[in-house]
Write an enzyme that holds these catalytic residues in place. Structure first.
Site, mmCIF file in Angstrom:
data_model
loop_
_atom_site.group_PDB
_atom_site.id
_atom_site.type_symbol
_atom_site.label_atom_id
_atom_site.label_comp_id
_atom_site.label_asym_id
_atom_site.label_seq_id
_atom_site.Cartn_x
_atom_site.Cartn_y
_atom_site.Cartn_z
ATOM 1 N N GLU A 18 80.423 36.918 11.612
ATOM 2 C CA GLU A 18 79.573 37.372 10.299
ATOM 3 C C GLU A 18 80.052 38.866 10.202
ATOM 4 O O GLU A 18 80.543 39.403 9.268
ATOM 5 C CB GLU A 18 78.242 37.169 9.912
ATOM 6 C CG GLU A 18 77.746 37.693 8.689
ATOM 7 C CD GLU A 18 75.983 37.207 8.483
ATOM 8 O OE1 GLU A 18 75.760 38.043 7.428
ATOM 9 O OE2 GLU A 18 75.584 36.614 9.199
ATOM 10 N N ARG B 65 64.100 38.020 9.099
ATOM 11 C CA ARG B 65 63.853 36.621 9.120
ATOM 12 C C ARG B 65 62.799 36.019 10.029
ATOM 13 O O ARG B 65 62.300 34.978 9.826
ATOM 14 C CB ARG B 65 65.284 35.997 9.206
ATOM 15 C CG ARG B 65 65.234 34.343 8.847
ATOM 16 C CD ARG B 65 66.711 33.584 8.389
ATOM 17 N NE ARG B 65 67.205 33.953 7.326
ATOM 18 C CZ ARG B 65 67.050 33.140 6.449
ATOM 19 N NH1 ARG B 65 66.392 32.224 6.429
ATOM 20 N NH2 ARG B 65 67.715 33.405 5.191
ATOM 21 N N GLU C 4 71.723 25.403 8.925
ATOM 22 C CA GLU C 4 70.920 26.258 10.053
ATOM 23 C C GLU C 4 69.484 25.423 10.428
ATOM 24 O O GLU C 4 69.167 25.353 11.678
ATOM 25 C CB GLU C 4 70.396 27.550 9.589
ATOM 26 C CG GLU C 4 71.646 28.807 9.615
ATOM 27 C CD GLU C 4 71.363 30.035 9.006
ATOM 28 O OE1 GLU C 4 71.155 30.940 9.769
ATOM 29 O OE2 GLU C 4 71.276 30.202 8.007
#
Length: 774
Positions: A250, A328, A730
């Site tokens: 990423e 997160r 995920e």
């Protein structure tokens, strides 16, 4: 692995929920994969005269560069040039969230493996030979390895973040049971099959094209432009597919593309940079290790009344994506449970390791592991099965998450109760109890693992995507989106959307490479949102084209637009087939000068989050599920097998059954690997010890569960998901956490004096120590 959804379980409820998954097509990439025909960066046809590059990196974990002697390397025949920070025309900076990461080290090195220079030569062999000739003198400085060390020394990436709900301090006064403890979850190597790499080639007028193995083409484009001090339009980034990413590409695919582009910028010649496996392992960051402390309070009826947790995130030497990952963790700190009084805090700790980065789950698994550990400890001391506490606290409709979002369309209890009934938990527990009573050398353990995972980028502005759809004169279709195919089947899903809307064979549709000149300013393929965002944009573009074509068809057929629809490559009027075919309609539209190209933009509605208040509605929806894991431990050796993992998963209305099942199974095994055998190890100097597949173990065919069963929960799906088909990349990884607690329960069955510890991964060595503790 075995999936016996349709032919092994005869329960009528199972049959009913199985029908809720739509018929779908297989992953269209499979054919070229198994034939070895799929193209990756290393397969690019290179230009004549292409140079090859190798990175010279720091041989120390932390220190001041006193001197570097490149003379012997430069003198080696075949070496074209060696680039350092002095050759950067723009900013020597690649940090995304925080500008704290130089492309090349300048005066100081901050981790073992930090890039210092790029050696460009006629062949990779020559470049590697030259690397060995470089002499460097580094004055060593203290090295910080763990998050606890960093906290003690006040070494942080940024300010801490905290979420709260209710008043946890006051709530503990009302609790009948209070337990405190600490946990550790280690990092995890991405180990994508295709290592990091890029190929840069010069175009005319000073433009550069980069073929990159990246999840974020726009991030590469932006960073290259910044380093080269050119406008973004001068840089074209193209991605065909990745040989695996898992989050590791990423942000961390960017530096290698930038280095290749820098060399091309100076040499006006193509440059190829592909890391070998050892360089990739040494230089790149992993899943973040976390050291966490918790305090949990329960009432006599096993309700969790209060929960507090401090997460210490080992961020490595630079921010990378650590702040977003830390966020997160907070979002998922209470997993599938409603806790009315919560205080959670995360500190991103700066250490002398490679900057740790995104990994499937993106901080969520680390948060979930802590509360599951807290529940396991509470259950152990209270003397009840952990699942009693889990079940008593499952989320319900309209419960509030600690970040302020109200839970809607909650399937936590649905997946739990379905798992209990379909898999006959009472019989399963009886069988395990009987086995343990009759065996002394082997013991079985069982665990429940519920999951609740939010779908969206938690940074709200990133939740958007575009699609460019062309219908060609012969009726075939080309689609460009920002979605990067990395094994998750997103290309197939995009083609499936277009095939359904246009009602044409999927063979007539082509997915173009992901390219910044066709679809610009994009978010990375991450956060399990790729199919939703790009799929919604594709759907919008296709629907717009259909509405345009209906106008043409209504003129030809003298019919009302609302009475027309496309079906089986023809136009139907009130469900009756007309004489107008798809290809004839396209030809007619061309003659009428009707646009057969559409560029659509989709931005997720409703979501928002105020970081000044740490409250909002950050997720479009949540994915739910429950896994039941059983294991058998060899109490003489400490080795173990996983007998089965039985999962009830919230697919919504799956649009691609085979692809989604594959994602659940793959994520599960990756989660089990993180929790049981994948152990990252650095020495005190910051050198990676688990630097080869002989010292870093991932699950193979001999270590996966004997039996994996996955069934869909009966649900109406969610409108915010593409065609109500929920994200699946995920969430299933977190089912693997159940493997850890199944092993814990097997150890307890053998050793009643075992003092439960929560230090993952649970390797056979740790199992053996637990079996004979005290």
């Amino acid at each position: 692995m075995h999936n016996n959804t349709n032919n092994k379980i005869l329960d009528t409820k199972l049959n009913a929920v199985s029908k809720s998954i739509k018929k779908s097509i297989k992953n269209l990439d499979s054919y070229t994969h198994v034939r070895g025909e799929s193209l990756y960066v290393d397969d690019v046809n290179i230009r004549q005269g292409t140079f090859h590059a190798v990175v010279f990196d720091s041989p120390k974990g932390h220190g001041i560069i006193k001197n570097i002697d490149y003379s012997k390397a430069r003198a080696l025949e075949g070496v074209e040039r060696i680039f350092t920070y002095k050759d950067v025309p723009g900013k020597n900076e690649i940090g995304g969230i925080i500008a704290d990461e130089p492309l090349f080290a300048e005066n100081e090195v901050h981790f073992w493996g930090m890039p210092i220079a790029l050696i460009v030569a006629e062949t990779e062999f020559i470049a590697r030979k030259a690397r060995a000739l470089i002499e460097i003198d580094i004055e060593e400085l203290p090295v910080i390895i763990t998050a606890k060390e960093a906290k003690a020394k006040g070494s942080f990436i940024n300010a801490p973040r905290s979420f709260s709900l209710g008043d946890s301090d006051k709530a503990f006064n009302k609790c009948d049971y209070i337990f405190e403890g600490e946990t550790f979850s280690n990092g995890q190597e991405h180990l994508y099959i295709e290592a990091q790499g890029a190929y840069a080639e010069p175009l005319e007028n000073g433009n550069i094209k980069i073929t990159s193995s990246t999840q974020g083409p726009t991030a590469v484009q932006k960073t290259v432009a910044q380093v080269l001090d050119v406008a973004m339009h001068k840089i074209e980034v193209d991605v065909t597919r990745l040989g695996g990413g898992f989050g590791g590409k990423e942000d961390q695919a960017t530096p290698w593309a930038v280095m290749a582009a820098l060399a091309t910028f100076h040499l006006n010649q193509s440059v190829k940079l592909i890391l070998n496996r050892h360089d990739d392992l040494r230089m790149t960051g992993k899943r973040h290790p976390y050291e966490s402390t918790y305090k949990i309070g329960l009432t006599k009826d096993l309700k969790i009344l209060a929960y507090q947790c401090e997460f210490l995130q080992n961020s490595g030497a630079a921010a990378d994506l650590s702040p977003a990952i830390a966020e997160r963790t907070l979002f998922h700190a209470t997993n599938s449970y409603y806790v009315p009084n919560v205080t959670t805090k995360v500190l991103s700790c700066k250490t002398n390791l490679p900057p740790n980065t995104a990994f499937r789950g993106f901080g969520g698994p680390q948060g979930m592991f802590v509360i599951e550990s807290a529940i396991a400890k509470a259950a152990h001391h209270i003397g009840v099965p952990p699942r009693d506490i889990q079940e008593a606290n499952l989320l319900d409709e309209n419960d509030t998450f600690s970040y302020g979002q109200i839970a809607k369309k909650v399937e936590a209890k649905n997946t739990w109760s379905t798992a209990k009934s379909v898999y006959n938990i009472e019989a399963l527990e009886r069988d395990i109890s009987e086995f343990n009573n009759n065996n002394s050398a082997f013991k079985k353990g069982l665990s429940f693992m519920p999951i609740t995972f939010g779908i969206s980028f938690t940074n709200t502005p990133m939740n958007h995507a575009r699609a460019l759809v062309h219908i060609y004169l012969d009726g075939s279709v080309g689609i460009s989106t920002a979605a990067v195919e990395m094994g998750q089947g997103v290309n197939t899903k995009m083609m499936q959307i277009a095939a359904n809307v246009f009602s044409i064979p999927i063979e007539h549709i082509k997915i173009e490479t992901t390219n910044t000149t066709r679809v610009a300013n994009t978010s990375p393929s991450a956060a399990s949102s790729t199919a939703d965002l790009n799929g919604k944009a594709t759907l919008m573009a296709c629907n717009s084209l259909v509405e345009r074509l209906k106008i043409v068809a209504s003129e030809i057929l003298n019919a009302q637009e609302n009475d027309l629809k496309l079906k089986d490559e023809s136009v139907y009027i009130n469900d009756k087939k007309s004489d107008l075919t798809w290809t004839e309609l396209i030809s007619a539209a061309m003659l009428r000068r009707v646009a057969l190209t559409e560029n659509a933009h989709y931005a997720t509605p409703e979501i928002h989050f105020d970081k000044t208040k740490e409250k909002g509605h950050p997720f479009a929806y949540h994915v739910y599920g429950t896994a039941i894991t059983t294991t058998t431990v060899d109490c003489t050796r400490g080795t173990y097998e996983f007998d089965s993992v039985k999962i009830v998963h919230d697919y919504g209305k799956s649009m691609s059954k085979g692809i989604d099942l594959g994602q659940v199974e793959g994520a599960l095994i990756q989660g089990i690997g993180w929790m049981t055998m994948e152990e990252i190890a650095y020495n005190k100097d910051g050198r990676l010890l688990s630097n080869a597949l002989s010292t870093y173990k991932v699950p193979d065919i001999f270590s996966v569960p004997k039996r994996v069963e996955v069934i869909p929960v009966e649900t109406d799906g969610n409108e915010m998901a593409i065609l109500k088909s929920k994200a699946v990349g995920e969430p299933p990884l977190m089912y693997g956490i159940g493997a850890y607690f199944a092993l814990q329960n097997a150890i307890k069955a053998f050793n009643s004096k075992y003092d439960m510890k929560f230090h993952a991964p649970m390797t056979p060595e740790k199992v053996l120590m637990g079996l004979y503790e005290n």
